[in-house]
Scaffold this motif. Sequence first.
Motif, PDB file in Angstrom:
ATOM      1  N   ARG A  51     101.468 -12.339  68.209  1.00 54.75           N
ATOM      2  CA  ARG A  51     100.454 -12.335  66.978  1.00 54.75           C
ATOM      3  C   ARG A  51      99.845 -13.523  66.828  1.00 54.75           C
ATOM      4  NH1 ARG A  51     104.233  -8.471  64.871  1.00 54.75           N
ATOM      5  NH2 ARG A  51     103.265  -6.804  64.355  1.00 54.75           N
ATOM      6  N   ASP A  52      98.655 -13.867  66.555  1.00 59.77           N
ATOM      7  CA  ASP A  52      98.229 -15.108  66.151  1.00 59.77           C
ATOM      8  C   ASP A  52      96.909 -14.818  65.361  1.00 59.77           C
ATOM      9  OD1 ASP A  52      97.208 -17.716  66.105  1.00 59.77           O
ATOM     10  OD2 ASP A  52      96.382 -17.820  68.005  1.00 59.77           O
ATOM     11  N   GLY A  53      97.244 -15.007  63.738  1.00 64.75           N
ATOM     12  CA  GLY A  53      96.241 -14.768  62.866  1.00 64.75           C
ATOM     13  C   GLY A  53      96.072 -13.208  62.926  1.00 64.75           C
ATOM     14  N   LYS A  54      94.951 -12.744  62.898  1.00 67.05           N
ATOM     15  CA  LYS A  54      94.525 -11.237  62.926  1.00 67.05           C
ATOM     16  C   LYS A  54      94.282 -10.750  64.324  1.00 67.05           C
ATOM     17  CE  LYS A  54      92.009 -11.601  58.439  1.00 67.05           C
ATOM     18  NZ  LYS A  54      90.841 -11.357  57.745  1.00 67.05           N
ATOM     19  N   TYR A  55      94.668 -11.542  65.177  1.00 67.85           N
ATOM     20  CA  TYR A  55      94.649 -11.029  66.509  1.00 67.85           C
ATOM     21  C   TYR A  55      96.045 -10.466  66.940  1.00 67.85           C
ATOM     22  CZ  TYR A  55      94.238 -10.643  71.811  1.00 67.85           C
ATOM     23  OH  TYR A  55      94.165 -10.138  73.037  1.00 67.85           O
ATOM     24  N   GLU A  56      96.151  -9.364  67.861  1.00 69.01           N
ATOM     25  CA  GLU A  56      97.583  -8.855  68.406  1.00 69.01           C
ATOM     26  C   GLU A  56      97.423  -8.280  69.481  1.00 69.01           C
ATOM     27  OE1 GLU A  56     100.057  -6.454  65.322  1.00 69.01           O
ATOM     28  OE2 GLU A  56      99.753  -5.002  66.730  1.00 69.01           O
ATOM     29  N   GLY A  73      92.994  -5.734  66.473  1.00 67.62           N
ATOM     30  CA  GLY A  73      92.507  -6.761  65.728  1.00 67.62           C
ATOM     31  C   GLY A  73      91.134  -7.574  65.995  1.00 67.62           C
ATOM     32  N   GLU A  74      90.950  -8.610  65.299  1.00 67.83           N
ATOM     33  CA  GLU A  74      89.877  -9.158  65.892  1.00 67.83           C
ATOM     34  C   GLU A  74      89.681  -9.812  67.052  1.00 67.83           C
ATOM     35  OE1 GLU A  74      89.341 -12.396  62.707  1.00 67.83           O
ATOM     36  OE2 GLU A  74      89.139 -11.076  61.119  1.00 67.83           O
ATOM     37  N   ASN A  80      83.103  -8.338  71.497  1.00 63.72           N
ATOM     38  CA  ASN A  80      83.076  -7.217  72.702  1.00 63.72           C
ATOM     39  C   ASN A  80      83.863  -7.865  74.113  1.00 63.72           C
ATOM     40  OD1 ASN A  80      81.815  -5.529  71.104  1.00 63.72           O
ATOM     41  ND2 ASN A  80      79.992  -6.367  71.771  1.00 63.72           N
ATOM     42  N   VAL A  81      84.969  -8.582  73.965  1.00 63.12           N
ATOM     43  CA  VAL A  81      85.648  -9.047  75.042  1.00 63.12           C
ATOM     44  C   VAL A  81      87.171  -8.594  74.568  1.00 63.12           C
ATOM     45  CG1 VAL A  81      86.725 -11.011  76.302  1.00 63.12           C
ATOM     46  CG2 VAL A  81      84.314 -11.168  75.570  1.00 63.12           C
ATOM     47  N   TYR A  82      87.615  -7.726  75.372  1.00 61.29           N
ATOM     48  CA  TYR A  82      88.999  -6.944  74.934  1.00 61.29           C
ATOM     49  C   TYR A  82      89.706  -7.312  76.173  1.00 61.29           C
ATOM     50  CZ  TYR A  82      85.962  -4.860  71.544  1.00 61.29           C
ATOM     51  OH  TYR A  82      85.200  -4.518  70.706  1.00 61.29           O
ATOM     52  N   VAL A  83      91.265  -7.318  75.916  1.00 57.66           N
ATOM     53  CA  VAL A  83      92.207  -7.368  76.859  1.00 57.66           C
ATOM     54  C   VAL A  83      92.928  -5.984  76.796  1.00 57.66           C
ATOM     55  CG1 VAL A  83      94.385  -8.579  77.542  1.00 57.66           C
ATOM     56  CG2 VAL A  83      92.453  -9.754  76.640  1.00 57.66           C
ATOM     57  N   ASN A  84      92.696  -5.159  77.810  1.00 57.18           N
ATOM     58  CA  ASN A  84      93.356  -3.948  77.932  1.00 57.18           C
ATOM     59  C   ASN A  84      93.586  -3.601  79.707  1.00 57.18           C
ATOM     60  OD1 ASN A  84      93.161  -3.162  75.267  1.00 57.18           O
ATOM     61  ND2 ASN A  84      91.005  -2.772  75.452  1.00 57.18           N
ATOM     62  N   GLY A  85      94.575  -3.082  79.914  1.00 61.60           N
ATOM     63  CA  GLY A  85      94.820  -2.578  81.155  1.00 61.60           C
ATOM     64  C   GLY A  85      96.477  -2.863  81.618  1.00 61.60           C
ATOM     65  N   THR A  86      96.636  -2.382  82.864  1.00 60.46           N
ATOM     66  CA  THR A  86      97.805  -2.461  83.431  1.00 60.46           C
ATOM     67  C   THR A  86      97.938  -3.801  84.343  1.00 60.46           C
ATOM     68  OG1 THR A  86      97.886   0.009  83.813  1.00 60.46           O
ATOM     69  CG2 THR A  86      99.607  -1.211  85.065  1.00 60.46           C
TER      70      THR A  86
END
Length: 90
Positions: A51-56, A73-74, A80-86
Amino acid sequence: MTIKKASGDGLLFSLDAFYAMNKEALMQGGVNIGTIESGKATPSSEEMIFRDGKYELSFYMVSNTDLYVLDNGEPYFGHNVYVNGTCSPK
């Protein structure tokens, strides 16, 4: 993503986010749009959470060697840049 240390107390990692408009740009490295230098995810139920502020950023074990990474979160690295995946640490 680099996993520096994993234990029952948490997961130490670093993460570089890159933007690339196409596969060719991705192969050349793209543009670094953000970094988490010394992140620490702590245990929470069946996952580890940074966690960092409103980011998780959540880490889930999907096999003995693979993690599934999902951000919530934010946006941390821009609109529109997301971190998702294996992730398969080596």
